[in-house]
Design an enzyme around this catalytic site. Structure first.
Site, PDB file in Angstrom:
ATOM      1  N   CYS A  49       0.802  -1.293  -0.125  1.00 56.75           N
ATOM      2  CA  CYS A  49      -0.053   0.134   0.151  1.00 56.75           C
ATOM      3  C   CYS A  49       0.779   1.321   0.044  1.00 56.75           C
ATOM      4  O   CYS A  49       1.924   1.215   0.475  1.00 56.75           O
ATOM      5  CB  CYS A  49      -0.919  -0.156   1.453  1.00 56.75           C
ATOM      6  SG  CYS A  49      -2.090   1.103   1.379  1.00 56.75           S
TER       7      CYS A  49
ATOM      8  N   HIS B  68      -8.935  -4.135  -1.988  1.00 57.26           N
ATOM      9  CA  HIS B  68      -8.048  -3.409  -1.175  1.00 57.26           C
ATOM     10  C   HIS B  68      -8.218  -2.136  -1.094  1.00 57.26           C
ATOM     11  O   HIS B  68      -8.450  -1.359   0.027  1.00 57.26           O
ATOM     12  CB  HIS B  68      -6.456  -3.468  -1.814  1.00 57.26           C
ATOM     13  CG  HIS B  68      -5.625  -2.550  -1.199  1.00 57.26           C
ATOM     14  ND1 HIS B  68      -4.715  -3.156  -0.227  1.00 57.26           N
ATOM     15  CD2 HIS B  68      -5.468  -1.252  -1.066  1.00 57.26           C
ATOM     16  CE1 HIS B  68      -3.771  -1.996  -0.142  1.00 57.26           C
ATOM     17  NE2 HIS B  68      -4.113  -0.976  -0.254  1.00 57.26           N
ATOM     18  N   GLU B  69      -8.722  -1.358  -2.299  1.00 55.51           N
ATOM     19  CA  GLU B  69      -9.149   0.176  -2.277  1.00 55.51           C
ATOM     20  C   GLU B  69     -10.440   0.265  -1.547  1.00 55.51           C
ATOM     21  O   GLU B  69     -10.658   1.297  -0.863  1.00 55.51           O
ATOM     22  CB  GLU B  69      -9.439   0.427  -3.603  1.00 55.51           C
ATOM     23  CG  GLU B  69      -7.871   0.300  -4.388  1.00 55.51           C
ATOM     24  CD  GLU B  69      -6.743   1.030  -4.007  1.00 55.51           C
ATOM     25  OE1 GLU B  69      -6.899   2.196  -3.146  1.00 55.51           O
ATOM     26  OE2 GLU B  69      -5.607   0.792  -3.999  1.00 55.51           O
TER      27      GLU B  69
ATOM     28  N   HIS C 103     -10.111   0.718   2.117  1.00 52.90           N
ATOM     29  CA  HIS C 103      -9.695   1.877   2.685  1.00 52.90           C
ATOM     30  C   HIS C 103     -10.913   2.678   3.009  1.00 52.90           C
ATOM     31  O   HIS C 103     -10.958   3.730   4.007  1.00 52.90           O
ATOM     32  CB  HIS C 103      -8.982   2.637   1.563  1.00 52.90           C
ATOM     33  CG  HIS C 103      -7.670   2.322   1.437  1.00 52.90           C
ATOM     34  ND1 HIS C 103      -6.643   2.595   2.508  1.00 52.90           N
ATOM     35  CD2 HIS C 103      -6.629   1.699   0.620  1.00 52.90           C
ATOM     36  CE1 HIS C 103      -5.497   1.924   2.382  1.00 52.90           C
ATOM     37  NE2 HIS C 103      -5.561   1.750   1.257  1.00 52.90           N
TER      38      HIS C 103
END
Length: 168
Positions: free
Chosen positions: A94, A137-138, A141
């Site tokens: 990241c 993953h995004e 966030h």
């Protein structure tokens, strides 16, 4: 419209849940442009990376910008609406870790995401393999989750220099 500083692991803002975007106005366009400018800079600087989420640049709204191999995707208010049963192991890093280390975690092999584009039009798209992993993953966030949250075994963390020797 500018390159923004990326928040680093340990910054409490990375743990906050982002708000939905309701106005598809000039502010959203500015944030998307900041994501583009910041990602472009990071890709050149770090020689890695395909996407960036708005919370990483201190904008606590649900927006993601992806750019790789000439393809761009802007996701606003994305939500995973389906996950395959099959999972796979990935080495994840990241920009909020300065891409200094990778963690080996499990992700769903395929997902379907419902999101809006920059103009507010709804899109449903399936992502497989590396794009499935990336968008998980995004989207994490946007909910204050980091890849390190999935780390189960301390043997599954590796510094970037060692990862490049072994896997690149």
């Amino acid at each position: 419209m500018a390159r923004r500083e990326v928040l680093m692991i340990g910054n409490p803002k990375l743990r906050e849940e982002s708000a939905n975007i309701t106005n598809f106005d000039n502010l959203l366009k500015e944030v998307v442009q900041d994501l583009k400018d910041t990602l472009s800079y990071l890709q050149k600087e770090k020689n890695i990376g395909r996407a960036l989420a708005a919370p990483q640049i201190s904008y606590l709204k649900k927006a993601i910008y992806y750019n790789s191999n000439g393809e761009e995707i802007v996701m606003v208010n994305p939500k995973i609406i389906w996950k395959s049963e099959e999972m796979f192991d990935v080495w994840d890093s990241c920009f909020s870790f300065e891409v200094a280390f990778f963690v080996k975690i499990k992700r769903y092999k395929k997902i379907k995401v419902r999101y809006q584009n920059e103009d507010g039009k709804e899109v449903v798209q399936q992502f497989d393999d590396d794009l499935s992993e990336l968008f998980q993953h995004e989207i994490d966030h946007l909910y204050g989750k980091l890849a390190t949250d999935y780390l189960i075994d301390s043997e599954n963390i590796i510094m970037r220099s060692e990862w490049e020797k072994r896997y690149k």
